[in-house]
Design a protein around this motif. Structure first.
Motif, PDB file in Angstrom:
ATOM      1  N   ALA A  21       0.710  -1.180  -0.001  1.00  0.00           N
ATOM      2  CA  ALA A  21       0.050  -0.048   0.025  1.00  0.00           C
ATOM      3  C   ALA A  21       1.012   1.126  -0.056  1.00  0.00           C
ATOM      4  N   PRO A  22       1.382   1.565  -1.162  1.00  0.00           N
ATOM      5  CA  PRO A  22       2.525   2.591  -1.195  1.00  0.00           C
ATOM      6  C   PRO A  22       2.095   4.166  -0.846  1.00  0.00           C
ATOM      7  N   PHE A  23       0.690   4.261  -1.062  1.00  0.00           N
ATOM      8  CA  PHE A  23       0.163   5.580  -0.600  1.00  0.00           C
ATOM      9  C   PHE A  23      -0.802   5.534   0.449  1.00  0.00           C
ATOM     10  N   GLY A  24      -0.554   4.684   1.360  1.00  0.00           N
ATOM     11  CA  GLY A  24      -1.580   4.426   2.775  1.00  0.00           C
ATOM     12  C   GLY A  24      -0.661   4.741   3.914  1.00  0.00           C
ATOM     13  N   ALA A  25      -0.813   4.534   4.950  1.00  0.00           N
ATOM     14  CA  ALA A  25      -0.175   4.863   6.116  1.00  0.00           C
ATOM     15  C   ALA A  25       1.232   4.055   6.208  1.00  0.00           C
ATOM     16  N   PRO A  26       2.373   4.785   6.511  1.00  0.00           N
ATOM     17  CA  PRO A  26       3.445   3.875   6.381  1.00  0.00           C
ATOM     18  C   PRO A  26       3.689   3.345   7.617  1.00  0.00           C
ATOM     19  N   PRO A  27       4.685   2.170   7.452  1.00  0.00           N
ATOM     20  CA  PRO A  27       4.997   1.263   8.472  1.00  0.00           C
ATOM     21  C   PRO A  27       5.800   2.047   9.512  1.00  0.00           C
ATOM     22  N   LEU A  28       5.452   2.729  10.504  1.00  0.00           N
ATOM     23  CA  LEU A  28       6.224   3.714  11.214  1.00  0.00           C
ATOM     24  C   LEU A  28       7.485   2.873  12.177  1.00  0.00           C
ATOM     25  N   ALA A  29       6.893   1.465  12.425  1.00  0.00           N
ATOM     26  CA  ALA A  29       8.122   0.659  13.211  1.00  0.00           C
ATOM     27  C   ALA A  29       9.441   0.684  12.462  1.00  0.00           C
ATOM     28  N   ARG A  30       8.953   0.787  10.941  1.00  0.00           N
ATOM     29  CA  ARG A  30      10.235   0.420  10.024  1.00  0.00           C
ATOM     30  C   ARG A  30      10.868   1.847   9.763  1.00  0.00           C
ATOM     31  N   ILE A  31      10.238   2.695   9.481  1.00  0.00           N
ATOM     32  CA  ILE A  31      10.747   3.971   8.665  1.00  0.00           C
ATOM     33  C   ILE A  31      11.040   5.100   9.841  1.00  0.00           C
ATOM     34  N   ALA A  32      10.443   4.832  11.173  1.00  0.00           N
ATOM     35  CA  ALA A  32      10.761   5.834  12.108  1.00  0.00           C
ATOM     36  C   ALA A  32      12.175   6.766  12.085  1.00  0.00           C
ATOM     37  N   TYR A  33      13.310   5.924  11.852  1.00  0.00           N
ATOM     38  CA  TYR A  33      14.369   6.203  12.103  1.00  0.00           C
ATOM     39  C   TYR A  33      15.057   7.277  11.163  1.00  0.00           C
ATOM     40  N   VAL A  34      14.265   7.209  10.076  1.00  0.00           N
ATOM     41  CA  VAL A  34      14.551   8.110   8.675  1.00  0.00           C
ATOM     42  C   VAL A  34      13.851   9.055   8.586  1.00  0.00           C
ATOM     43  N   ILE A  35      12.518   9.600   9.397  1.00  0.00           N
ATOM     44  CA  ILE A  35      11.865  10.543   9.440  1.00  0.00           C
ATOM     45  C   ILE A  35      12.640  11.712   9.727  1.00  0.00           C
ATOM     46  N   PRO A  36      13.390  11.847  10.753  1.00  0.00           N
ATOM     47  CA  PRO A  36      14.395  13.212  10.786  1.00  0.00           C
ATOM     48  C   PRO A  36      15.008  13.744   9.491  1.00  0.00           C
ATOM     49  N   LEU A  37      15.528  12.505   8.855  1.00  0.00           N
ATOM     50  CA  LEU A  37      16.376  12.651   7.713  1.00  0.00           C
ATOM     51  C   LEU A  37      15.166  13.373   6.426  1.00  0.00           C
ATOM     52  N   ALA A  38      14.092  12.630   6.527  1.00  0.00           N
ATOM     53  CA  ALA A  38      13.122  13.310   5.494  1.00  0.00           C
ATOM     54  C   ALA A  38      12.729  14.815   5.789  1.00  0.00           C
ATOM     55  N   GLY A  39      12.441  15.189   7.120  1.00  0.00           N
ATOM     56  CA  GLY A  39      12.190  16.424   7.461  1.00  0.00           C
ATOM     57  C   GLY A  39      13.510  17.378   7.127  1.00  0.00           C
ATOM     58  N   ALA A  40      14.562  17.050   7.225  1.00  0.00           N
ATOM     59  CA  ALA A  40      15.575  17.705   6.697  1.00  0.00           C
ATOM     60  C   ALA A  40      15.728  17.858   5.174  1.00  0.00           C
ATOM     61  N   VAL A  41      15.387  16.882   4.599  1.00  0.00           N
ATOM     62  CA  VAL A  41      15.504  16.984   3.104  1.00  0.00           C
ATOM     63  C   VAL A  41      14.241  17.795   2.696  1.00  0.00           C
ATOM     64  N   ILE A  42      13.291  17.647   3.335  1.00  0.00           N
ATOM     65  CA  ILE A  42      12.024  18.658   2.731  1.00  0.00           C
ATOM     66  C   ILE A  42      12.375  20.120   3.193  1.00  0.00           C
ATOM     67  N   SER A  43      13.033  20.493   4.377  1.00  0.00           N
ATOM     68  CA  SER A  43      13.575  21.706   4.530  1.00  0.00           C
ATOM     69  C   SER A  43      14.644  22.205   3.682  1.00  0.00           C
ATOM     70  N   LEU A  44      15.207  21.366   2.937  1.00  0.00           N
ATOM     71  CA  LEU A  44      16.293  21.981   1.902  1.00  0.00           C
ATOM     72  C   LEU A  44      15.670  22.734   1.023  1.00  0.00           C
ATOM     73  N   PHE A  45      14.559  22.284   0.454  1.00  0.00           N
ATOM     74  CA  PHE A  45      13.759  23.111  -0.596  1.00  0.00           C
ATOM     75  C   PHE A  45      13.643  24.459  -0.001  1.00  0.00           C
ATOM     76  N   GLY A  46      13.269  24.636   1.203  1.00  0.00           N
ATOM     77  CA  GLY A  46      13.087  26.110   1.717  1.00  0.00           C
ATOM     78  C   GLY A  46      14.400  26.714   1.791  1.00  0.00           C
ATOM     79  N   ALA A  47      15.472  25.756   2.422  1.00  0.00           N
ATOM     80  CA  ALA A  47      16.786  26.474   2.353  1.00  0.00           C
ATOM     81  C   ALA A  47      17.319  27.010   1.041  1.00  0.00           C
ATOM     82  N   ALA A  48      17.076  26.278  -0.081  1.00  0.00           N
ATOM     83  CA  ALA A  48      17.654  26.796  -1.401  1.00  0.00           C
ATOM     84  C   ALA A  48      17.053  27.869  -2.050  1.00  0.00           C
TER      85      ALA A  48
END
Length: 266
Positions: free
Chosen positions: A30-57
């Protein structure tokens, strides 16, 4: 953990937390449903940083073009909002309306599920945007574009971790909500998320702002998350996805204000 696993999990997190056109990966049920938080929680801060990079640019470009700090900050925050599709802002508005307008737990949850925005939600959105823009403007003036960019990216990482940890420390407030469907990340996953956020903050802030600002940047989102958790537990008896989004917003504001105290004119 393999490099491919990290990249795959990061893509899953980016697809959920942003409007970036991340394609589905082979094998995802289910690629567009709720993500498996137990699996991806560790990369969520990285995702937040990547998203903010657009604003930074955008912030760097606007500053290079000679735009006033206020306008450059407005464009940067607007870019981040567009990149996420106002994902967390929506949670903030719903939470403010529910917490502020409901007379009891059931009514608060009912209001939070209503897609319409009320007075509390409108005020919360306006204040969130204004405070973030003003904080970024002050960082530009006091610390320069590079340090302002670093603070914005670090804030994106730290604030996402606060929202994920909240999902772990409180039970779901209702059994049919989005957060209940996604499930809690688990203690180990929440800890990994917090540690990843701390690592990103330390790597970015220590060289540019110093140890004091780094410590403040780590403590402020944690305190913001604690306050939001206590408030949510008292008012609705648990957490929802909206509360997690609101926590991200409050934590980002807390982070920027904390780091701003250590910014000096250059």
């Amino acid at each position: 953990m393999t490099r491919n696993r990290l990249v795959e999990d990061l893509f899953v997190a980016l697809r959920f937390f942003s409007r970036l056109p991340i394609p589905a990966q082979s094998g995802e049920e289910a690629p567009f449903g709720a993500p498996p938080l137990a699996r991806i929680a560790y990369v969520i801060p990285l995702a937040g940083a990547v998203i903010s990079l657009f604003g930074a640019a955008v912030l760097l470009l606007a500053s290079a073009l000679g735009f006033p700090p206020f306008l450059a900050s407005c464009l940067a925050i607007a870019t981040v909002v567009l990149a996420t599709g106002a994902f967390h802002e929506d949670g903030l508005a719903d939470t403010a309306d529910g917490f502020g307008g409901g007379r009891d737990r059931a009514r608060r949850l009912e209001i939070m599920r209503d897609s319409r925005i009320g007075t509390y939600g409108a005020c919360a959105l306006a204040l969130s945007l204004l405070i973030r823009i003003a904080s970024l403007e002050a960082l530009l003036v006091l610390g320069g574009p590079v340090r302002a960019v670093i603070a914005l990216v670090a804030a994106g990482a730290a604030s996402r971790a606060a929202g994920i940890v909240l999902l772990q420390v409180l039970p779901a407030a209702r059994i049919d909500g989005a957060s209940a469907g996604a499930g809690q990340p688990g203690a180990d996953a929440a800890m990994a998320c917090a540690l990843m956020a701390a690592l990103v903050v330390a790597v970015l802030l220590v060289p540019s702002f110093g140890v004091g600002a780094t410590f403040a940047g780590l403590i402020a989102p944690a305190l913001a998350g604690f306050v939001m958790a206590r408030l949510s537990a008292r008012l609705i008896g648990g957490q929802t996805g909206d509360v997690a989004g609101a926590t991200q917003q409050v934590a980002e504001i807390a982070f920027l204000l904390a780091v701003l105290m250590f910014a000096k004119a250059v």
